[in-house]
Design a protein around this motif. Structure first.
Motif, PDB file in Angstrom:
ATOM      1  N   GLU A  34       0.588  -1.256   0.064  1.00 56.92           N
ATOM      2  CA  GLU A  34      -0.001   0.048   0.109  1.00 56.92           C
ATOM      3  C   GLU A  34       0.853   1.326  -0.064  1.00 56.92           C
ATOM      4  N   LEU A  35       2.002   1.125   0.776  1.00 61.13           N
ATOM      5  CA  LEU A  35       2.906   2.449   0.717  1.00 61.13           C
ATOM      6  C   LEU A  35       3.472   2.618  -0.583  1.00 61.13           C
ATOM      7  N   GLY A  36       3.858   1.235  -1.138  1.00 63.23           N
ATOM      8  CA  GLY A  36       4.515   1.428  -2.391  1.00 63.23           C
ATOM      9  C   GLY A  36       3.594   2.069  -3.559  1.00 63.23           C
ATOM     10  N   ALA A  37       2.278   1.791  -3.247  1.00 65.83           N
ATOM     11  CA  ALA A  37       1.403   2.296  -4.370  1.00 65.83           C
ATOM     12  C   ALA A  37       1.353   3.745  -4.365  1.00 65.83           C
ATOM     13  N   VAL A  38       1.651   4.531  -3.013  1.00 64.14           N
ATOM     14  CA  VAL A  38       1.913   5.850  -3.026  1.00 64.14           C
ATOM     15  C   VAL A  38       3.377   6.485  -3.202  1.00 64.14           C
ATOM     16  N   GLY A  39       4.220   5.446  -3.455  1.00 61.90           N
ATOM     17  CA  GLY A  39       5.484   5.927  -3.966  1.00 61.90           C
ATOM     18  C   GLY A  39       6.548   5.914  -2.868  1.00 61.90           C
ATOM     19  N   VAL A  40       6.140   5.398  -1.820  1.00 62.41           N
ATOM     20  CA  VAL A  40       7.014   4.895  -0.372  1.00 62.41           C
ATOM     21  C   VAL A  40       7.457   3.703  -0.547  1.00 62.41           C
ATOM     22  N   THR A  41       8.748   3.434  -0.834  1.00 66.81           N
ATOM     23  CA  THR A  41       9.280   2.178  -1.182  1.00 66.81           C
ATOM     24  C   THR A  41      10.460   1.730  -0.202  1.00 66.81           C
ATOM     25  N   ASP A  42      11.114   2.437   0.274  1.00 73.47           N
ATOM     26  CA  ASP A  42      12.028   2.287   1.355  1.00 73.47           C
ATOM     27  C   ASP A  42      11.461   1.578   2.526  1.00 73.47           C
ATOM     28  N   PRO A  43      11.764   0.318   3.078  1.00 69.49           N
ATOM     29  CA  PRO A  43      11.076  -0.219   4.352  1.00 69.49           C
ATOM     30  C   PRO A  43      11.130   0.833   5.644  1.00 69.49           C
ATOM     31  N   ARG A  44      12.309   1.400   5.504  1.00 71.18           N
ATOM     32  CA  ARG A  44      12.512   2.243   6.672  1.00 71.18           C
ATOM     33  C   ARG A  44      11.750   3.397   6.507  1.00 71.18           C
ATOM     34  N   ALA A  45      11.627   3.775   5.324  1.00 70.69           N
ATOM     35  CA  ALA A  45      10.663   5.295   5.031  1.00 70.69           C
ATOM     36  C   ALA A  45       9.395   4.752   5.499  1.00 70.69           C
ATOM     37  N   VAL A  46       8.818   3.664   5.069  1.00 66.50           N
ATOM     38  CA  VAL A  46       7.632   3.091   5.314  1.00 66.50           C
ATOM     39  C   VAL A  46       7.279   2.959   6.855  1.00 66.50           C
ATOM     40  N   ASN A  47       7.993   2.556   7.625  1.00 67.22           N
ATOM     41  CA  ASN A  47       8.008   2.545   9.265  1.00 67.22           C
ATOM     42  C   ASN A  47       7.816   3.699   9.789  1.00 67.22           C
ATOM     43  N   LEU A  48       8.747   4.755   9.340  1.00 68.42           N
ATOM     44  CA  LEU A  48       8.781   6.081  10.064  1.00 68.42           C
ATOM     45  C   LEU A  48       7.398   6.968   9.435  1.00 68.42           C
ATOM     46  N   ALA A  49       7.075   6.764   8.111  1.00 68.60           N
ATOM     47  CA  ALA A  49       5.903   7.460   7.653  1.00 68.60           C
ATOM     48  C   ALA A  49       4.600   7.231   8.361  1.00 68.60           C
ATOM     49  N   VAL A  50       4.406   5.757   8.569  1.00 70.79           N
ATOM     50  CA  VAL A  50       3.306   5.330   9.013  1.00 70.79           C
ATOM     51  C   VAL A  50       2.766   5.728  10.217  1.00 70.79           C
ATOM     52  N   ARG A  51       4.006   5.625  11.224  1.00 74.68           N
ATOM     53  CA  ARG A  51       3.672   6.119  12.731  1.00 74.68           C
ATOM     54  C   ARG A  51       3.830   7.432  12.881  1.00 74.68           C
ATOM     55  N   SER A  52       4.206   8.283  12.044  1.00 72.33           N
ATOM     56  CA  SER A  52       4.431   9.521  12.402  1.00 72.33           C
ATOM     57  C   SER A  52       3.462  10.591  11.467  1.00 72.33           C
ATOM     58  N   ALA A  53       2.735   9.926  10.633  1.00 74.13           N
ATOM     59  CA  ALA A  53       1.809  10.614   9.788  1.00 74.13           C
ATOM     60  C   ALA A  53       0.817  11.379  10.508  1.00 74.13           C
ATOM     61  N   ALA A  54       0.329  11.079  11.490  1.00 73.00           N
ATOM     62  CA  ALA A  54      -0.719  11.468  12.408  1.00 73.00           C
ATOM     63  C   ALA A  54      -0.214  12.698  12.792  1.00 73.00           C
TER      64      ALA A  54
END
Length: 289
Positions: A34-54
């Motif tokens: 799902e994150l790859g579908a919006v352009g975020v592909t690095d696993p570390r970026a995924v982890n950081l983004a989903v928890r801090s997005a709020a």
């Protein structure tokens, strides 16, 4: 009239079960898709983004402070750059889709539409009514998000709120105990309940050399022995940390009451066992080595 008293560790046990359900999505292939579908592909970026997005489109300093045990340089490599790829709103929407897919895959459709899931959502949301925002940035940010309509997503949302509420308070206790982010990880791993060094290096950005330096500092304090095991003093400190975290996190479980906490723990534990059996987490995630 006698008022039932909440057993001291009841909230901790309930949190542990809820947190297991919350954490499944971090290790789910659905999240990467799902994150790859919006352009975020690095696993570390995924982890950081989903928890801090709020928190909104914040910078590295805010995320490093709120997360505490991530190496700042790792955070700065991905934040705030990730918000140029996908806004926090798009990340949150992708996260919700990933959570939905993950819970459907791990628990099955029948569990998601069951009376037990609806009951778990009601109980967890009731506990959240007593959570407080002060000095709890990750909880406060997630508390501003709308509660999903579907029971399984509402349950996961409430589990997230209770997880971040306890987590924010836990960081206050770690600072008071004089443990920096990496030292906190090292001592938690030494209990056998934290992530293995391999996963710490892979997800938090620390190196083996930095880990060894933290071990040396903790030995100097008498918290670890020559084999990097907790000493009596170290084990006592870790239990003191958990007890103080329990105290700071007591309000939601007192609000729910002993019977409600027991029932929520039972329901969450049942769902967690199903998720674990379905392979929700890597086999080598937890332990001392």
């Amino acid at each position: 009239m006698t008022t039932a008293v909440l057993e001291p560790r009841a909230g901790r046990r309930c949190h542990n079960a809820l947190n297991t359900l919350h954490a499944t999505h971090y290790f789910s292939p659905d999240l990467g898709r799902e994150l790859g579908a919006v352009g975020v592909t690095d696993p570390r970026a995924v982890n950081l983004a989903v928890r801090s997005a709020a928190l909104g489109p914040v910078g590295a300093g805010t995320v490093a402070a709120a997360f505490y045990n991530y190496k700042y340089e790792l955070v700065a490599r991905h934040v705030p750059a990730v918000w140029q790829t996908a806004s926090p709103q798009r990340v949150l929407a992708a996260r919700a889709r990933a959570v939905d897919a993950t819970l459907r895959r791990l628990l099955g459709e029948q569990a998601l539409t069951s009376a037990e899931m609806a009951e778990a959502a009601r109980l967890a949301l009731r506990a959240c009514e007593a959570c407080t925002r002060g000095a709890r940035p990750l909880y406060a940010a997630h508390a501003d998000l709308p509660v999903p309509d579907e029971p399984h997503l509402a349950f996961w949302h409430a589990a997230t709120l209770l997880r971040e509420h306890r987590g924010d308070g836990h960081l206050t206790v770690l600072v008071s105990a004089g443990l920096d982010g990496l030292e906190a990880l090292v001592t938690h791993t030494a209990t056998g309940k934290g992530m293995t060094p391999k996963w710490v290096f892979g997800t938090r950005g620390w190196t083996e050399q930095e880990w060894d330096a933290a071990v040396a500092r903790l030995r100097d304090r008498g918290l670890l022995d020559g084999d990097a095991e907790l000493t009596e003093k170290g084990a006592a400190l870790r239990e003191e940390i958990e007890q103080e975290t329990d105290r700071l996190d007591r309000a939601p479980y007192e609000h729910l009451g002993p019977d409600g906490v027991a029932r929520l723990t039972e329901l969450a534990s049942t769902f967690a066992r199903v998720a674990l059996t379905a392979g929700a987490f890597p086999a080598d995630l937890l332990g001392k080595r």
